[in-house]
Design a protein around this motif. Structure first.
Motif, PDB file in Angstrom:
ATOM      1  N   SER A   1       0.924  -1.186   0.126  1.00 51.81           N
ATOM      2  CA  SER A   1      -0.111   0.047   0.423  1.00 51.81           C
ATOM      3  C   SER A   1       0.660   1.513   0.180  1.00 51.81           C
ATOM      4  O   SER A   1       1.948   1.542   0.720  1.00 51.81           O
ATOM      5  CB  SER A   1      -0.862  -0.338   1.315  1.00 51.81           C
ATOM      6  N   CYS A   2       0.192   2.129  -0.980  1.00 55.64           N
ATOM      7  CA  CYS A   2       1.287   3.112  -0.333  1.00 55.64           C
ATOM      8  C   CYS A   2       0.139   4.788  -0.380  1.00 55.64           C
ATOM      9  O   CYS A   2      -0.837   4.844  -1.368  1.00 55.64           O
ATOM     10  CB  CYS A   2       2.150   4.005  -2.287  1.00 55.64           C
TER      11      CYS A   2
ATOM     12  N   ASN B   1      -7.036   7.293  -1.378  1.00 56.36           N
ATOM     13  CA  ASN B   1      -5.775   8.773  -1.410  1.00 56.36           C
ATOM     14  C   ASN B   1      -4.574   7.395  -1.828  1.00 56.36           C
ATOM     15  O   ASN B   1      -3.272   7.738  -1.023  1.00 56.36           O
ATOM     16  CB  ASN B   1      -5.037   9.880  -0.426  1.00 56.36           C
ATOM     17  N   THR B   2      -4.799   6.212  -1.803  1.00 53.76           N
ATOM     18  CA  THR B   2      -4.535   5.077  -1.786  1.00 53.76           C
ATOM     19  C   THR B   2      -3.982   4.491  -3.142  1.00 53.76           C
ATOM     20  O   THR B   2      -4.954   4.260  -3.730  1.00 53.76           O
ATOM     21  CB  THR B   2      -3.928   4.214  -0.831  1.00 53.76           C
ATOM     22  N   VAL B   3      -2.786   3.871  -3.201  1.00 50.82           N
ATOM     23  CA  VAL B   3      -2.210   3.085  -4.516  1.00 50.82           C
ATOM     24  C   VAL B   3      -2.208   1.412  -3.984  1.00 50.82           C
ATOM     25  O   VAL B   3      -1.861   1.845  -2.566  1.00 50.82           O
ATOM     26  CB  VAL B   3      -1.644   3.721  -5.151  1.00 50.82           C
ATOM     27  N   TYR B   4      -1.987   0.093  -4.939  1.00 54.66           N
ATOM     28  CA  TYR B   4      -1.900  -0.721  -3.811  1.00 54.66           C
ATOM     29  C   TYR B   4      -1.493  -1.062  -4.987  1.00 54.66           C
ATOM     30  O   TYR B   4      -0.851  -0.995  -6.306  1.00 54.66           O
ATOM     31  CB  TYR B   4      -3.009  -1.586  -3.759  1.00 54.66           C
ATOM     32  N   LEU B   5      -0.465  -3.114  -4.047  1.00 54.72           N
ATOM     33  CA  LEU B   5       0.352  -3.300  -5.846  1.00 54.72           C
ATOM     34  C   LEU B   5       0.495  -4.310  -4.762  1.00 54.72           C
ATOM     35  O   LEU B   5       0.600  -5.432  -3.897  1.00 54.72           O
ATOM     36  CB  LEU B   5       1.951  -3.367  -6.263  1.00 54.72           C
ATOM     37  N   GLN B   6      -1.089  -5.714  -5.998  1.00 58.66           N
ATOM     38  CA  GLN B   6      -1.409  -7.101  -5.596  1.00 58.66           C
ATOM     39  C   GLN B   6       0.011  -7.458  -6.473  1.00 58.66           C
ATOM     40  O   GLN B   6       0.098  -7.873  -7.080  1.00 58.66           O
ATOM     41  CB  GLN B   6      -2.551  -7.379  -5.752  1.00 58.66           C
ATOM     42  N   MET B   7       0.429  -8.303  -5.260  1.00 60.87           N
ATOM     43  CA  MET B   7       1.207  -9.480  -5.829  1.00 60.87           C
ATOM     44  C   MET B   7       1.818 -10.739  -5.513  1.00 60.87           C
ATOM     45  O   MET B   7       1.765 -11.169  -4.420  1.00 60.87           O
ATOM     46  CB  MET B   7       3.096  -8.539  -5.732  1.00 60.87           C
TER      47      MET B   7
ATOM     48  N   TRP C   1       7.930  10.841  -4.152  1.00 62.97           N
ATOM     49  CA  TRP C   1       8.831   9.430  -4.033  1.00 62.97           C
ATOM     50  C   TRP C   1       8.410   9.173  -2.629  1.00 62.97           C
ATOM     51  O   TRP C   1       8.669   9.760  -1.855  1.00 62.97           O
ATOM     52  CB  TRP C   1       9.938   9.185  -4.388  1.00 62.97           C
ATOM     53  N   GLY C   2       8.115   7.906  -1.977  1.00 62.78           N
ATOM     54  CA  GLY C   2       8.053   7.021  -0.950  1.00 62.78           C
ATOM     55  C   GLY C   2       9.189   6.934  -0.008  1.00 62.78           C
ATOM     56  O   GLY C   2      10.028   7.156  -1.151  1.00 62.78           O
TER      57      GLY C   2
END
Length: 126
Positions: A21-22, A77-83, A116-117
């Motif tokens: 999550s970001c 206000n969140t983006v996800y990356l499901q891996m 950038w995070g």
């Protein structure tokens, strides 16, 4: 000013899954494109995936296509990356980033992202 904070990294066995999550704070960035990049030890930071402001358009690196899915929740206000189906070669520090330019097409170019995070470590054991 926009602050991005990644979470969800960790240690997983090959074939396993993780969801990163970001979360963004500082301002609403629902209209901006987001991207995920990763950097393995001794290697350049490389593109993983990107998603448009609406969430209707996505692009992926060939190395993760079919295994990773990027998504966003503008209300949070969140983006996800499901891996999924993780491999040892997916081991890296994963970074989220925001492209504020409203360009017509998503970009995989690192220098075209503005915020950038700090990154979250993903380690995949064999």
């Amino acid at each position: 000013q926009v602050q991005l904070v990644e979470s969800g990294g960790g240690l997983v066995q090959a074939g396993g899954s993780l969801r990163l999550s970001c979360a963004a704070s500082g301002r609403t960035i629902s209209s901006y494109a987001w991207g995920w990049f990763r950097q393995a030890p001794g290697k350049e930071r490389e593109f993983v995936a990107a998603i448009s402001g609406s969430g209707g358009s996505t692009i992926y690196a060939d190395s993760v296509k079919g295994r990773f899915t990027i998504s966003r929740d503008n209300a949070k206000n969140t983006v996800y990356l499901q891996m999924n189906s993780l491999k040892p070669e997916d081991t890296a520090v994963y970074y989220c980033a925001v492209d504020r330019s409203h360009r017509l097409q998503l970009t995989s170019t690192r220098r075209e992202y503005h915020y950038w995070g700090q990154g979250t470590q993903v380690t995949v054991s064999s």
